[in-house]
Design an enzyme around this catalytic site. Sequence first.
Site, mmCIF file in Angstrom:
data_model
loop_
_atom_site.group_PDB
_atom_site.id
_atom_site.type_symbol
_atom_site.label_atom_id
_atom_site.label_comp_id
_atom_site.label_asym_id
_atom_site.label_seq_id
_atom_site.Cartn_x
_atom_site.Cartn_y
_atom_site.Cartn_z
ATOM 1 N N GLU A 1 0.790 -1.237 -0.089
ATOM 2 C CA GLU A 1 0.170 0.099 0.077
ATOM 3 C C GLU A 1 0.980 1.229 -0.080
ATOM 4 O OE1 GLU A 1 -3.173 -0.308 2.813
ATOM 5 O OE2 GLU A 1 -4.028 -2.049 1.709
ATOM 6 N N GLU B 1 -4.702 -8.900 -0.761
ATOM 7 C CA GLU B 1 -5.853 -8.503 0.565
ATOM 8 C C GLU B 1 -6.908 -8.491 0.117
ATOM 9 O OE1 GLU B 1 -4.194 -5.487 3.514
ATOM 10 O OE2 GLU B 1 -2.080 -5.979 2.928
HETATM 11 O O1 AHR Z 1 -5.157 -6.330 6.837
HETATM 12 C C1 AHR Z 1 -5.204 -5.118 7.460
HETATM 13 C C2 AHR Z 1 -4.557 -3.967 6.846
HETATM 14 O O2 AHR Z 1 -5.164 -3.416 5.839
HETATM 15 C C3 AHR Z 1 -2.830 -4.360 6.259
HETATM 16 O O3 AHR Z 1 -2.080 -4.284 7.215
HETATM 17 C C4 AHR Z 1 -2.912 -3.268 5.184
HETATM 18 O O4 AHR Z 1 -2.388 -3.469 4.262
HETATM 19 C C5 AHR Z 1 -4.357 -2.913 5.008
HETATM 20 O O5 AHR Z 1 -4.768 -1.571 4.809
#
Ligand code: AHR
Length: 547
Positions: free
Chosen positions: A217, A342
């Site tokens: 991110e 994710e």
């Molecule tokens: O999964 C939790 C958080 O969500 C992670 O650390 C980040 O990459 C995302 O914003």
Amino acid sequence: MTTRRQFVGAAAAGMAAAVMPARARRRRASAADARIDVLLDEPIGTIAPELHGHFVEHLGGVVYDGLWVGEDSPIPNVGGIRRDLAEALRRLKPAVIRWPGGCFADSYDWRDGVGPRSQRPRRTSFWGDDPQLKSLGDVPQRYEPNAFGTSEFMHFCRLVGAQPYLAVNVRTLPAQAFMQWLDYCNAPAGTTTLADLRAAGGDTDPFGVRYWGIGNESWGCGGNFRPEEYAEELRRFTTWAVPELGASLAFIGSGPSGGDADWTRRAFAALAERGALDRLWGWALHHYAGAEGAGADALAFDARGWYDLLASADRVGALIDLHWQVMQESDQAHRVKLVVDEWGAWHTTHPLADPSHLFESQSTMRDALVAGLTLDTFHRHADKVALACDAQLANCIQALFFTNGARTITTPTYHVFDLYAGHQGASAVRTVFTAPDVTWAGADNAARRLWGLAGSASLSGRTVTLTVTNPHLAEPRETEIALRGGTARGVRVTTLAARDVHDANTFERPDAVVPKAIEAPAVTAGRAITLVFPAASVTKVEIDLGS
Ligand code: AHR
């Protein structure tokens, strides 16, 4: 429009359909109102086993309290790794696991987590100042003890049969630190000082790490970069003289949040301009589903919250198509694949065991449908998406496991991964689903709409695996399934549905929501198979083909 009465009665209707033999139901019901065509002669691509990947971050109770208990723990463990969790995870054939974050990765120094455990430093954690953790006082989750480091993660991966995927710190460490981590992981013992450090800890064989995420991110917690600035970092980290060390390195760039096409377009253009796109293997998109109002609660959601969340999760298909198209502007041949490292449904926190398990929230059939429709979307895009990770493995968002002391339970999401495991490595084939749409009123009272049935199909040898989600809270869906390019010889059906969609597996009732085999429908060569998909369910249909 779904009424409150229908909502309350949904699970009962679903259960009735699940246990009602299809023959009996056919006598009562009108003709099927849905149809699935499985087009065996229209392959999409191989479903990379890595699409069923997982994510482990040093956050709340994911690592400590979760998969790591330590070698001296009375909790049964294998070299410090919670034994029952590892055994259950291994059954899913997890192809890949991402670690150590997440946002945590961009403040992590890998050198803190190697060498004798007793000599490793304690550090503050990226998540230590989260208001929820702070409100609990000086709890251990605010610090990083570094007991679980690179070797421990590699042992965990080996134990469950997964490949490691490491997220590299771009925000607070230079490229040199990444080169050295690569050296520590992949250089043969006896060749470098770092390889010998690894070997001295007992790991004489290199770890052979192939997947390396360059930042996380990077538009946000990974450094607030502009796309052009990030492209510059990516070049610094990946071009020229990165030692291959026999691992066929696959670099994954930090892609967009949701629909941020500008991030993808500008980063790709900047990389292409400097000839650096060739170094990239994957481009990581993140997509978390959420719902507003009562829908944000993991357990006490209403009908609107049910459908809003499913529609939010379903956006992932459009996001894949959007970024795939934008990537092509700079990468005409589509050499770089998408990675969704994710994904999950992020509810307001609803922890099971311990409020220090940051972002832990209970998991119901709603989360099972999110998992099912998301994995199905990846399968249907098997030509575009090469790797994906559910966020996160234990005691967190969209968890597969909850742990409390010595106890470990599995969630409905775990059961979906189990149901879907047969797709891994199979050839995805095109499907056409026809079913009445579901409609409901959004918070603004405007009509919302979602497909009535969706899923994916794949072929492995002479077996077709078809997985299907029925999002309707009240209506079971009688469906004809027709194969083109093959003839069915036998069918097996397994369904995940609950008596009440708010049911969840708990430490007291760990098997409240588990899959059940249902009576297989009759199969007549050349005829469609008729099957009832219970309301609010995820189903696997395995079809054996005749020769
Ligand atoms: O999964 C939790 C958080 O969500 C992670 O650390 C980040 O990459 C995302 O914003």
